[in-house]
Design a protein around this motif. Structure first.
Motif, short mmCIF file in Angstrom:
data_model
loop_
_atom_site.label_atom_id
_atom_site.label_comp_id
_atom_site.label_asym_id
_atom_site.label_seq_id
_atom_site.Cartn_x
_atom_site.Cartn_y
_atom_site.Cartn_z
N LEU A 5 0.86 -1.19 0.00
CA LEU A 5 0.00 0.00 0.00
C LEU A 5 0.89 1.23 0.00
CD1 LEU A 5 -2.97 0.95 0.20
CD2 LEU A 5 -2.68 1.02 2.68
N ASN A 6 0.80 2.03 -1.05
CA ASN A 6 1.64 3.21 -1.18
C ASN A 6 0.79 4.48 -1.24
OD1 ASN A 6 4.04 1.68 -1.42
ND2 ASN A 6 3.50 1.24 -3.56
N LEU A 7 1.29 5.56 -0.70
CA LEU A 7 0.62 6.86 -0.73
C LEU A 7 1.41 7.78 -1.66
CD1 LEU A 7 -1.66 8.57 0.51
CD2 LEU A 7 -0.04 9.33 2.25
N ILE A 8 0.75 8.23 -2.74
CA ILE A 8 1.42 9.07 -3.74
C ILE A 8 0.68 10.40 -3.84
CG2 ILE A 8 2.05 9.27 -6.18
CD1 ILE A 8 2.06 6.21 -6.32
N GLN A 9 1.44 11.48 -3.87
CA GLN A 9 0.85 12.82 -4.02
C GLN A 9 1.21 13.36 -5.41
OE1 GLN A 9 2.23 15.70 -1.20
NE2 GLN A 9 0.63 17.19 -1.70
N GLU A 10 0.19 13.71 -6.18
CA GLU A 10 0.44 14.26 -7.52
C GLU A 10 -0.65 15.26 -7.88
OE1 GLU A 10 0.35 11.13 -10.36
OE2 GLU A 10 -1.66 10.43 -9.83
N GLN A 11 -0.30 16.14 -8.82
CA GLN A 11 -1.25 17.15 -9.28
C GLN A 11 -1.83 16.73 -10.62
OE1 GLN A 11 0.95 20.84 -9.31
NE2 GLN A 11 0.16 21.40 -7.30
N LYS A 12 -3.15 16.88 -10.77
CA LYS A 12 -3.83 16.56 -12.03
C LYS A 12 -4.85 17.64 -12.33
CE LYS A 12 -3.60 11.51 -12.15
NZ LYS A 12 -4.39 10.25 -12.15
N LEU A 13 -5.05 17.88 -13.62
CA LEU A 13 -6.10 18.81 -14.05
C LEU A 13 -7.26 17.97 -14.55
CD1 LEU A 13 -7.07 21.68 -14.60
CD2 LEU A 13 -6.05 21.51 -16.87
N ILE A 14 -8.34 17.99 -13.82
CA ILE A 14 -9.51 17.19 -14.17
C ILE A 14 -10.62 18.12 -14.66
CG2 ILE A 14 -11.27 15.61 -13.31
CD1 ILE A 14 -9.22 14.67 -11.23
N MET A 15 -11.16 17.80 -15.84
CA MET A 15 -12.25 18.59 -16.39
C MET A 15 -13.54 18.24 -15.67
SD MET A 15 -11.62 20.64 -19.13
CE MET A 15 -12.88 20.49 -20.38
N THR A 16 -14.05 19.16 -14.89
CA THR A 16 -15.32 18.92 -14.22
C THR A 16 -16.45 18.98 -15.24
OG1 THR A 16 -15.69 21.27 -13.77
CG2 THR A 16 -14.45 20.01 -12.13
N GLN A 17 -17.63 18.54 -14.84
CA GLN A 17 -18.79 18.55 -15.73
C GLN A 17 -19.13 19.98 -16.16
OE1 GLN A 17 -22.12 16.42 -14.19
NE2 GLN A 17 -23.28 16.54 -16.08
N GLU A 18 -18.97 20.93 -15.22
CA GLU A 18 -19.26 22.32 -15.54
C GLU A 18 -18.26 22.88 -16.54
OE1 GLU A 18 -19.53 24.63 -12.00
OE2 GLU A 18 -21.58 23.98 -11.56
N MET A 19 -16.98 22.53 -16.39
CA MET A 19 -15.96 22.98 -17.33
C MET A 19 -16.22 22.43 -18.72
SD MET A 19 -12.54 22.64 -14.96
CE MET A 19 -11.37 23.02 -16.28
N GLN A 20 -16.60 21.17 -18.79
CA GLN A 20 -16.91 20.54 -20.07
C GLN A 20 -18.08 21.23 -20.75
OE1 GLN A 20 -17.47 16.32 -19.50
NE2 GLN A 20 -15.50 16.08 -18.47
N MET A 21 -19.10 21.57 -19.98
CA MET A 21 -20.26 22.26 -20.53
C MET A 21 -19.90 23.65 -21.02
SD MET A 21 -23.32 22.23 -21.47
CE MET A 21 -23.72 20.61 -20.85
N SER A 22 -19.03 24.33 -20.28
CA SER A 22 -18.59 25.67 -20.67
C SER A 22 -17.85 25.64 -22.00
CB SER A 22 -17.69 26.25 -19.58
OG SER A 22 -17.33 27.58 -19.88
N VAL A 23 -16.99 24.64 -22.17
CA VAL A 23 -16.24 24.47 -23.43
C VAL A 23 -17.21 24.15 -24.57
CG1 VAL A 23 -14.63 22.93 -24.63
CG2 VAL A 23 -14.07 23.79 -22.36
N LYS A 24 -18.20 23.32 -24.28
CA LYS A 24 -19.18 22.93 -25.29
C LYS A 24 -19.98 24.14 -25.77
CE LYS A 24 -23.12 19.82 -25.97
NZ LYS A 24 -24.05 18.87 -25.32
N LEU A 25 -20.38 25.00 -24.83
CA LEU A 25 -21.15 26.20 -25.19
C LEU A 25 -20.32 27.17 -26.00
CD1 LEU A 25 -23.08 26.93 -21.85
CD2 LEU A 25 -24.02 25.98 -23.96
N LEU A 26 -19.02 27.26 -25.67
CA LEU A 26 -18.14 28.20 -26.37
C LEU A 26 -18.02 27.86 -27.85
CD1 LEU A 26 -16.12 30.57 -26.33
CD2 LEU A 26 -14.35 28.93 -25.70
N GLN A 27 -17.96 26.57 -28.17
CA GLN A 27 -17.75 26.20 -29.57
C GLN A 27 -19.04 26.05 -30.36
OE1 GLN A 27 -15.53 22.54 -29.37
NE2 GLN A 27 -17.31 21.28 -28.93
N MET A 28 -20.18 26.27 -29.73
CA MET A 28 -21.44 26.23 -30.46
C MET A 28 -21.61 27.47 -31.34
SD MET A 28 -24.32 24.90 -27.77
CE MET A 28 -24.32 23.26 -27.10
N SER A 29 -22.23 27.28 -32.50
CA SER A 29 -22.59 28.43 -33.34
C SER A 29 -23.79 29.13 -32.69
CB SER A 29 -22.94 27.98 -34.75
OG SER A 29 -24.14 27.21 -34.72
N ALA A 30 -24.11 30.32 -33.18
CA ALA A 30 -25.23 31.08 -32.61
C ALA A 30 -26.54 30.30 -32.75
CB ALA A 30 -25.34 32.43 -33.31
#
Length: 462
Positions: A5-30
């Motif tokens: 059993l090992n304990l590892i500390q690391e940094q990750k950038l995880i796309m939350t559901q809200e971030m994904q939706m924000s990106v999706k809205l940005l690339q939509m046409s009008a």
């Protein structure tokens, strides 16, 4: 192998559901965004269209909601701004009726053919077979079903099916009901009264050679002159390979809605976002009673969840608008001469350059310009992506030249070339090099193909 059993500390950038939706809205046409918002308004009862008399901006609302940790505080904002439930019945009485309401439905190709069949005096059985065939036409106007299959399905003889097909092919537009391109062209020639055997033979046996401009081979096979072949080809080129052209065939129409307007007033450009694209969103104040009462815990949790979703949508739309505005502002700074004087003054401009200037990632700029359009002073609609072009450094003056200007120069040379002796890619390359555009023959060929211009051998006229 051992277990541990090992304990590892690391940094990750995880796309939350809200971030994904924000990106999706940005690339939509009008248009896509408008469809999405209407769908959200149907699914989320908390969302409603904002009263036009309300003067608070969406961005202020979003910030207020974000800062209010208590949902009862949100209700205070709603009461403070005097949000009212819209009386749709009273609005309907005073609302102006759009002139588009009176526009007749677009007539489809099938409707047009059915009307013609209804005016024929043939036997009802034959007309029914014609109608069945009309239902089997593809988007080009060709009969997609095999005649043998139609005979089996309708339990009719091949002779009866042939008679019905002849009637269908006699209808307008010419070439309708053909089973392939060759038959389509032949039907049109027959209707024009052309009985020359050579032109029918060219269509039947040498259509591929015709496309490759190999007139000399066709002339040798038919034992006629190249000039005669060219005359036949000129007639064939006047025929319609797609009989359904000009009719509504049920294919989806893609609407272009500008995201912004760029207007020039007193030698200065102003960007205004298209506020009519979307309805003004608001939180329905009727749900304040559910939050204030707090009697039904399940209902309160449901309303809180829907309010969170509504607030995020309002905030994301405002964020999208701000991003597109900033990108347009930077583009206007770079391409001012283009907006002043036209296409020939379009400068080379890359996503990386705009991203660096705005301190954004290239992918954000790419999404911000995807399928988005702007309307300029003259009413011209421009696709924002078309303003981004690569360039080459000019030998004369050392300035960058846009690839669009190079393509324009190539097209102009081809338009003014001698048709009996068209310019080769190497000659075009040499001429461009003399003008300071240092590009190779292969690059000329690449740009020529992108412009849809055939090679010199296929452009030659005899």
């Amino acid at each position: 192998m051992n277990f541990g059993l090992n304990l590892i500390q690391e940094q990750k950038l995880i796309m939350t559901q809200e971030m994904q939706m924000s990106v999706k809205l940005l690339q939509m046409s009008a248009y896509e965004l408008g469809q999405y918002v209407n769908k959200e308004m149907q699914e989320n009862p908390v969302l409603e269209e904002k009263d036009l008399q309300n003067t608070r901006s969406n961005s202020n609302e979003a910030n207020d909601y974000k800062e209010a940790k208590d949902y009862k505080e949100i209700i205070k904002y709603l009461e403070k701004d005097d949000y009212k439930v819209k009386n749709h019945s009273s609005k309907a009485e005073n609302e102006e009726v759009s002139p588009f309401y009176y526009i007749a439905q677009e007539k489809s190709l099938k409707d047009y053919l059915m009307e013609q069949i209804g005016e024929l005096t043939e036997k009802p059985e034959i007309l029914d077979i014609c109608k069945y065939m009309v239902e089997n036409l593809d988007t080009k106007g060709y009969l997609s079903a095999e005649l043998s299959d139609i005979c089996k399905e309708l339990r009719i003889s091949n002779e009866v099916a042939e008679d019905a097909l002849k009637i269908l092919q006699s209808l307008d537009p010419q070439g309708i009901g053909a089973r392939n391109l060759k038959e389509c062209l032949k039907i049109q020639l027959y209707n024009l009264g052309n009985n020359d055997e050579n032109i029918y033979k060219i269509i039947e046996e040498y259509l591929e050679l015709l496309a490759e401009n190999k007139y000399n081979v066709i002339a040798k096979e038919l034992k006629i002159t190249i000039t005669h072949v060219q005359k036949y080809v000129d007639i064939i080129k006047t025929l319609e390979p797609k009989p359904s052209r000009g009719f509504y065939t049920g294919e989806t129409v893609k609407y272009i809605v500008p995201d912004a307007y760029i207007n020039k007033i007193n030698d200065q450009y102003f960007i205004s976002m298209n506020e009519d694209v979307l309805p003004k969103l608001n939180i329905n104040s009727l749900y304040k009673e559910i939050i204030n009462s707090g009697k039904d815990a399940e209902a309160v949790e449901y309303v809180k969840d829907k309010i969170n979703s509504a607030m995020f949508l309002i905030k994301s739309i405002e964020q999208r608008k701000n991003t597109v505005y900033r990108v347009l502002e930077e583009i206007l700074e770079v391409q001012k001469e283009y907006f002043d004087d036209g296409d020939q003054y379009l400068k080379p401009m890359t996503l990386k350059r705009i991203a660096n200037n705005l301190e954004m990632h290239e992918s954000t700029i790419s999404r911000a310009i995807r399928e988005k359009y702007v309307s300029v002073n003259s009413g011209k609609i421009i696709k924002i992506k078309d303003l981004f072009t690569n360039g080459i450094t000019s030998v004369i003056g050392g300035e960058d030249i846009s690839t669009i200007n190079i393509k324009s120069a190539i097209k102009e040379m081809v338009d003014h070339e001698e048709q009996k002796k068209p310019l080769s890619d190497q000659i075009i390359s040499n001429r461009l090099n003399i003008e300071g555009m240092n590009i190779s023959r292969r690059t000329v060929a690449k740009y020529r193909e992108e412009l849809g211009i055939k090679s010199s051998s296929k452009r030659k006229r005899f």
